[in-house]
Write a protein that holds these residues in place. Structure first.
Motif, short mmCIF file in Angstrom:
data_model
loop_
_atom_site.label_atom_id
_atom_site.label_comp_id
_atom_site.label_asym_id
_atom_site.label_seq_id
_atom_site.Cartn_x
_atom_site.Cartn_y
_atom_site.Cartn_z
N GLN A 46 39.54 -10.54 -17.41
CA GLN A 46 39.23 -11.54 -16.14
C GLN A 46 40.06 -10.95 -14.98
O GLN A 46 39.54 -10.99 -13.82
CB GLN A 46 39.46 -12.97 -16.61
CG GLN A 46 38.59 -13.55 -17.71
CD GLN A 46 37.14 -13.52 -17.29
OE1 GLN A 46 36.90 -13.79 -16.10
NE2 GLN A 46 36.23 -13.47 -18.24
N ALA A 47 41.27 -10.74 -15.17
CA ALA A 47 42.22 -10.36 -13.97
C ALA A 47 41.74 -8.94 -13.54
O ALA A 47 41.40 -8.92 -12.35
CB ALA A 47 43.56 -10.37 -14.51
N VAL A 48 41.32 -7.83 -14.51
CA VAL A 48 40.86 -6.75 -13.87
C VAL A 48 39.69 -6.73 -13.11
O VAL A 48 39.40 -6.35 -12.20
CB VAL A 48 40.72 -5.71 -14.92
CG1 VAL A 48 39.69 -4.48 -14.63
CG2 VAL A 48 41.89 -5.53 -15.51
N GLY A 49 38.52 -7.72 -13.85
CA GLY A 49 37.48 -7.88 -13.01
C GLY A 49 37.26 -8.68 -11.56
O GLY A 49 36.71 -8.48 -10.77
N ARG A 50 38.48 -9.43 -11.59
CA ARG A 50 38.53 -10.19 -10.48
C ARG A 50 39.40 -9.87 -9.28
O ARG A 50 39.04 -10.06 -8.21
CB ARG A 50 38.81 -11.88 -10.68
CG ARG A 50 37.84 -12.83 -11.28
CD ARG A 50 38.12 -14.11 -11.70
NE ARG A 50 37.08 -14.72 -11.93
CZ ARG A 50 36.43 -14.80 -13.09
NH1 ARG A 50 36.46 -13.94 -13.69
NH2 ARG A 50 35.28 -15.74 -13.17
N VAL A 51 40.56 -9.07 -9.75
CA VAL A 51 41.37 -8.62 -8.66
C VAL A 51 41.15 -7.16 -8.35
O VAL A 51 41.68 -6.58 -7.49
CB VAL A 51 42.99 -9.12 -8.96
CG1 VAL A 51 43.09 -10.39 -9.32
CG2 VAL A 51 43.41 -8.14 -10.22
N GLY A 52 40.43 -6.73 -9.23
CA GLY A 52 40.19 -5.06 -9.16
C GLY A 52 39.34 -4.67 -8.04
O GLY A 52 39.58 -3.70 -7.45
N THR A 58 45.01 -1.81 -10.31
CA THR A 58 46.28 -1.04 -10.60
C THR A 58 47.16 -1.72 -11.70
O THR A 58 46.96 -3.30 -11.57
CB THR A 58 47.26 -0.69 -9.30
OG1 THR A 58 47.80 -1.82 -8.94
CG2 THR A 58 46.32 0.21 -8.35
N ALA A 59 48.12 -1.23 -12.02
CA ALA A 59 49.28 -2.01 -13.04
C ALA A 59 49.98 -3.20 -12.19
O ALA A 59 50.12 -4.09 -12.51
CB ALA A 59 50.08 -1.08 -13.64
N ALA A 60 50.17 -2.69 -10.95
CA ALA A 60 50.89 -3.46 -10.05
C ALA A 60 49.99 -4.86 -9.71
O ALA A 60 50.33 -5.86 -9.71
CB ALA A 60 51.44 -2.98 -8.69
N ASP A 61 48.76 -4.42 -9.28
CA ASP A 61 47.77 -5.62 -9.21
C ASP A 61 47.81 -6.66 -10.49
O ASP A 61 47.75 -7.72 -10.34
CB ASP A 61 46.29 -5.30 -8.89
CG ASP A 61 46.03 -4.36 -7.75
OD1 ASP A 61 47.03 -4.47 -6.76
OD2 ASP A 61 45.30 -3.64 -7.61
N LEU A 62 47.52 -5.91 -11.50
CA LEU A 62 47.41 -6.77 -12.83
C LEU A 62 48.89 -7.41 -13.02
O LEU A 62 48.56 -8.46 -13.30
CB LEU A 62 47.14 -5.81 -14.10
CG LEU A 62 46.94 -6.60 -15.31
CD1 LEU A 62 45.51 -7.40 -15.19
CD2 LEU A 62 46.64 -5.44 -16.28
N GLY A 63 49.92 -6.84 -12.92
CA GLY A 63 50.99 -7.74 -13.09
C GLY A 63 51.13 -8.79 -12.23
O GLY A 63 51.74 -10.02 -12.71
N ARG A 64 50.90 -8.49 -11.11
CA ARG A 64 51.00 -9.92 -10.00
C ARG A 64 49.95 -10.94 -10.38
O ARG A 64 50.29 -12.03 -10.53
CB ARG A 64 50.61 -9.44 -8.57
CG ARG A 64 51.78 -8.89 -7.99
CD ARG A 64 51.56 -8.49 -6.45
NE ARG A 64 50.54 -7.73 -6.16
CZ ARG A 64 50.44 -6.39 -5.95
NH1 ARG A 64 51.65 -5.75 -6.21
NH2 ARG A 64 49.34 -5.50 -5.91
N ALA A 65 48.80 -10.47 -10.91
CA ALA A 65 47.77 -11.55 -11.24
C ALA A 65 48.25 -12.14 -12.62
O ALA A 65 48.06 -13.45 -12.82
CB ALA A 65 46.40 -10.99 -11.59
N LEU A 66 49.08 -11.63 -13.69
CA LEU A 66 49.25 -12.16 -14.82
C LEU A 66 50.61 -12.99 -14.84
O LEU A 66 50.87 -13.40 -15.77
CB LEU A 66 49.01 -10.93 -15.94
CG LEU A 66 47.89 -10.34 -16.37
CD1 LEU A 66 48.19 -9.28 -17.02
CD2 LEU A 66 47.01 -11.42 -16.86
N GLY A 67 51.36 -12.54 -13.87
CA GLY A 67 52.49 -13.15 -13.47
C GLY A 67 53.85 -12.25 -14.48
O GLY A 67 54.45 -12.97 -14.93
N VAL A 68 53.51 -11.01 -14.75
CA VAL A 68 54.53 -10.12 -15.42
C VAL A 68 54.91 -8.97 -14.78
O VAL A 68 54.16 -8.69 -13.59
CB VAL A 68 53.60 -9.55 -16.78
CG1 VAL A 68 53.20 -10.85 -17.68
CG2 VAL A 68 52.30 -8.92 -16.44
#
Length: 160
Positions: A46-52, A58-68
């Motif tokens: 869901q995060a990749v699809g919405r923030v991508g 990117t890994a940084a984008d995904l980290g921010r979205a997931l809080g990791v």
């Protein structure tokens, strides 16, 4: 539950409802060729699809979205790429930037999970009554934040 039992049962029942639905969805996914899927993977998809955006995440984008951390996001990316759910590419405007998009396999898993969620919803409506289930959903909308997709929810359990 009587009113003198305390309010602790409500969050536990909500969590049990969530858990029973997610467990059932994952059992169905396993039957349909996605046995390696885990609940966290759905949050990643869901995060990749919405923030991508158009070119990917990117890994940084995904980290921010997931809080990791970026490193933790990278581990999820590596595992899902190895399993055939994510595809690595490059941003056409910056070739150094690695971006990830969902593969057809991920899209299939999302489609199958949506079907399973719909089946479970219909079954709950049969058990509880469609009107009662609709009222429950409306009441939960009144007392919960408007943003359905809190991608950081799984990580929230690990926060100390």
């Amino acid at each position: 539950m009587s009113s003198d039992e305390g309010g602790y049962e409500l969050p536990l029942r909500l969590l049990l409802g969530f858990r029973s639905i997610v467990d059932e969805v994952h059992a169905e996914l396993a039957e349909r060729g996605h046995a390696e899927m885990r609940p966290m993977h759905g949050f990643v998809f869901q995060a990749v699809g919405r923030v991508g955006g158009r070119y990917g995440c990117t890994a940084a984008d995904l980290g921010r979205a997931l809080g990791v951390s970026k490193q933790a996001a990278g581990k999820h990316i590596e595992a899902l790429e190895r399993l055939g759910y994510l595809r690595r590419g490059h941003d056409p405007q910056d070739a150094r930037r690695k971006v990830y998009t969902l593969t057809d396999r991920a899209t299939d898993a999302l489609t199958e999970s949506a079907r399973a969620f719909d089946r479970i919803h219909r079954r709950w409506a049969d058990i509880l009554g469609a009107d009662r289930l609709a009222a429950l959903e409306e009441d939960l909308r009144k007392v919960t934040p408007g943003d359905l997709f809190r991608f950081d929810t799984p990580n929230w359990f690990g926060v100390s």
